[in-house]
Design an enzyme around this catalytic site. Structure first.
Site, PDB file in Angstrom:
ATOM      1  N   CYS A  29      -6.214   1.971   5.717  1.00  0.00           N
ATOM      2  CA  CYS A  29      -6.849   0.719   6.119  1.00  0.00           C
ATOM      3  C   CYS A  29      -6.301   0.302   7.489  1.00  0.00           C
ATOM      4  O   CYS A  29      -5.351   0.912   8.004  1.00  0.00           O
ATOM      5  CB  CYS A  29      -6.569  -0.362   5.075  1.00  0.00           C
TER       6      CYS A  29
ATOM      7  N   HIS B  45       0.855  -1.186   0.000  1.00  0.00           N
ATOM      8  CA  HIS B  45       0.000   0.000   0.000  1.00  0.00           C
ATOM      9  C   HIS B  45       0.892   1.238   0.000  1.00  0.00           C
ATOM     10  O   HIS B  45       2.026   1.208   0.494  1.00  0.00           O
ATOM     11  CB  HIS B  45      -0.891   0.015   1.242  1.00  0.00           C
TER      12      HIS B  45
ATOM     13  N   GLU C  12       0.894   3.881   1.806  1.00  0.00           N
ATOM     14  CA  GLU C  12       1.355   4.275   3.140  1.00  0.00           C
ATOM     15  C   GLU C  12       2.513   3.404   3.612  1.00  0.00           C
ATOM     16  O   GLU C  12       3.500   3.895   4.162  1.00  0.00           O
ATOM     17  CB  GLU C  12       0.219   4.170   4.169  1.00  0.00           C
TER      18      GLU C  12
ATOM     19  N   CYS D 185      -2.462  -0.320   7.524  1.00  0.00           N
ATOM     20  CA  CYS D 185      -1.698   0.923   7.434  1.00  0.00           C
ATOM     21  C   CYS D 185      -1.844   1.756   8.704  1.00  0.00           C
ATOM     22  O   CYS D 185      -0.881   2.379   9.149  1.00  0.00           O
ATOM     23  CB  CYS D 185      -2.111   1.709   6.203  1.00  0.00           C
TER      24      CYS D 185
END
Length: 153
Positions: free
Chosen positions: A91, A61, A63, A94
């Site tokens: 999410c 992801h 992040e 993260c």
């Protein structure tokens, strides 16, 4: 914890625009369009876009990649005093990483009622709770995400 109201000034707007450009790059590469920037004192430390498909890694992801890059660049696991600008509410995975990295503030675009992890910051297992500012560029981010998912249905 909760999301705090925020008045956008010029520097955060510039940093969020970098995150949006990365989200558009992710979109153009058939990735969920999310971009992230980590800054300290207004200076960009790291930036990334989603690369889960490209790297065939469900943890890739924006992040997570930005956190890894920032830690490597700064030579530390702690990103105290750093801010994260991301186009979508992080999410749960993260959100936990943001807490463990001790990021001071999180600025995000679109809320993610289905998969967002902002609620985790109030969990007792996460000892560090960043300030959260949501809805920054929400319309642009939401429209890009809707366009992406509409094309896949």
């Amino acid at each position: 914890m909760g999301i705090t109201n925020f008045i956008m000034t010029e520097k955060p707007k510039e940093l969020m625009n970098i995150a949006f450009a990365l989200a558009k790059e992710a979109y153009n590469n058939n990735e969920v369009p999310v971009g992230a920037v980590i800054a300290r004192g207004g200076e960009v430390i790291a930036s990334a876009r989603n690369k889960s498909e490209e790297l065939q890694n469900s943890c890739a992801h924006a992040e997570m990649l930005a956190i890894a890059e920032a830690c490597k660049k700064l030579g530390t696991k702690s990103l105290e005093g750093c801010d994260l600008y991301v186009t979508l509410e992080p999410c749960p995975m993260c959100a936990a990483a943001i807490s463990f990295a001790r990021i001071a503030r999180v600025y995000f675009g679109a809320a993610d009622p289905k998969s967002g992890g902002e609620f985790l910051f109030s969990a007792p297992q996460l000892h560090h709770k960043p300030e959260i500012y949501g809805g920054i560029g929400e319309i642009e981010s939401s429209e890009l995400l809707q366009k992406f998912f509409r094309a896949r249905r």
